[in-house]
Design an enzyme around this catalytic site. Structure first.
Site, short mmCIF file in Angstrom:
data_model
loop_
_atom_site.label_atom_id
_atom_site.label_comp_id
_atom_site.label_asym_id
_atom_site.label_seq_id
_atom_site.Cartn_x
_atom_site.Cartn_y
_atom_site.Cartn_z
N THR A 18 30.05 27.53 67.28
CA THR A 18 29.77 26.27 67.98
C THR A 18 29.96 25.13 66.99
O THR A 18 30.01 25.34 65.78
CB THR A 18 28.33 26.23 68.53
N LEU A 53 25.47 28.07 64.30
CA LEU A 53 24.84 26.81 64.70
C LEU A 53 24.94 25.84 63.54
O LEU A 53 24.54 26.15 62.42
CB LEU A 53 23.37 27.06 65.07
N ILE A 67 24.32 29.73 59.87
CA ILE A 67 24.16 28.28 59.84
C ILE A 67 25.45 27.66 59.30
O ILE A 67 25.93 28.03 58.23
CB ILE A 67 22.96 27.85 58.95
N LYS A 68 25.99 26.71 60.06
CA LYS A 68 27.23 26.06 59.63
C LYS A 68 26.92 24.85 58.76
O LYS A 68 26.12 23.98 59.13
CB LYS A 68 28.04 25.61 60.86
N ILE A 69 27.56 24.82 57.61
CA ILE A 69 27.39 23.72 56.65
C ILE A 69 28.78 23.22 56.27
O ILE A 69 29.65 24.03 55.94
CB ILE A 69 26.63 24.19 55.40
#
Length: 370
Positions: A46, A110, A141-143
């Protein structure tokens, strides 16, 4: 479960197929389960634009919005409450795949607030909060891979949180991402974390490279320049794959971690829908298949791949020389590649921030109306 032949062929080449989309409608209608069952999807990504689209349309979020409004929840908190619920539900749908693949697939990503793209500490804090809120092992977790957030990637991995590094455009930045990954996993090992549970992918954007470079080639306008259109995106990803082999797979520091059970950080091909209709609609899928890779696709690209993609096995290995030749020709034609990478990263952050701000405005209005 019957996997389409072309998706099966990609898996045999070493490429996992993830869906670049998620919405509550897709979840509640059973469509996500159907896509897994019928189209061979083994993960979901996403981003702020995806959630902006999902939450700004239809009525799927109305009931939760009513509850959040009654509690006086501000829009920027409400958006993560709703997104976290969707992602947690998707994680549960993918749990059997996660377990079957020992955590390699069955992943749902996310993203942190895109407005934090240049803030290390705030990014780490939010990554920690989102991981706790979703509370699922198969969350990533998207960074973003901005210079400021490279240390945040290391910090979050060191805490044992799986990370999807996003918005990578250049090979030089990708090498920094892999170095941040190795450092993070080393710190996690030193802290006694279970390395087998910490997974990572590095999302390398493809189609946007062609969009930006093609525009510059059109401006140059020579025959030599125009002959290079549509070649940079694939060549750039091929060079990234070569860097993956050199910087990670052949790195003694990484190999020592792998011996302790650490899973490899896989290159993930993102932005894989073709923006120029003159190019084959499966260009960024069939040309980028190979071991240890992920391709995340919007559903129209997935459907095109299933329908008429010509999967030819591993199309990444052995492409380094031809890819270097493309970039030598781009340089000779007068394309300022350093400028291209800066423009793409800045635009990438800006697009997500704009989508996020639009969503916050929409949700604030909806919350006020409840």
């Amino acid at each position: 479960m019957s996997t389409p032949a072309n998706i099966d062929a990609l898996a045999n080449a070493g490429t996992s197929v993830w869906l670049d989309d998620l919405s509550r409608d897709r979840l509640r209608s059973g469509n996500l389960a159907e896509v897994i069952e019928n189209k061979g999807v083994v993960g979901v990504t996403t981003n702020p634009a995806i959630f902006a689209n999902a939450m700004s349309q239809g009525t799927a979020y109305d009931e939760q919005l009513q509850q959040l409004a009654a509690a006086g929840t501000p829009a920027d908190t409400a958006v993560f409450e709703m997104a976290a619920d969707d992602v947690a539900e998707a994680c549960d749908v993918f749990l059997p795949i996660y377990e079957r693949t020992n955590g390699v697939d069955g992943r749902v990503s996310l993203e942190v607030d895109p407005r934090l793209a240049k803030e290390r500490e705030a990014t780490v804090t939010q990554a920690r909060e989102l991981a706790a809120k979703v509370g699922r092992e198969n969350l990533m977790i998207k960074i973003p891979a901005t210079e400021e957030c490279l240390p945040a990637i290391t910090d979050v991995l060191a805490e044992g949180i799986s990370v999807n590094v996003t918005l990578i455009f250049s090979v030089s930045r990708y090498i920094q991402v892999m170095e941040a990954f190795i450092e993070g996993m080393s710190r996690a090992a030193g802290a006694g974390k279970d390395l087998t549970k910490i997974h990572s992918v590095a999302s390398f954007f493809v189609s946007r490279v062609d969009t930006e470079i093609d525009k510059r080639l059109d401006e140059i306008g020579t025959d030599a320049a125009l002959a290079l259109k549509g070649k940079a995106g694939v060549a750039n990803a091929q060079l990234a794959y070569a860097a993956f082999q050199d910087t990670l797979l052949n790195n003694p520091a990484w190999n020592a971690l792998a011996e302790k059970g650490a899973p490899v950080q896989r290159p993930l091909w993102a932005s894989t829908s073709v923006k120029n209709p003159e190019y084959p609609d499966t260009l960024y899928v069939t040309e980028l298949a190979g071991p240890h890779t992920v391709n995340t696709m919007p559903e129209n690209t997935l459907d095109a791949t299933i329908d008429h993609g010509e999967v030819r096995g591993d199309t990444l290995s052995g492409t380094t020389d031809s890819a270097r030749a493309v970039f030598a020709a781009l340089d000779e034609a007068g394309v300022n590649l350093a400028e291209v990478w800066t423009v793409l990263e800045n635009e990438g952050v800006e697009k997500f921030v704009n989508s996020w701000n639009e969503l916050l405005g929409t949700l604030a209005a909806q919350l006020d109306a409840k």
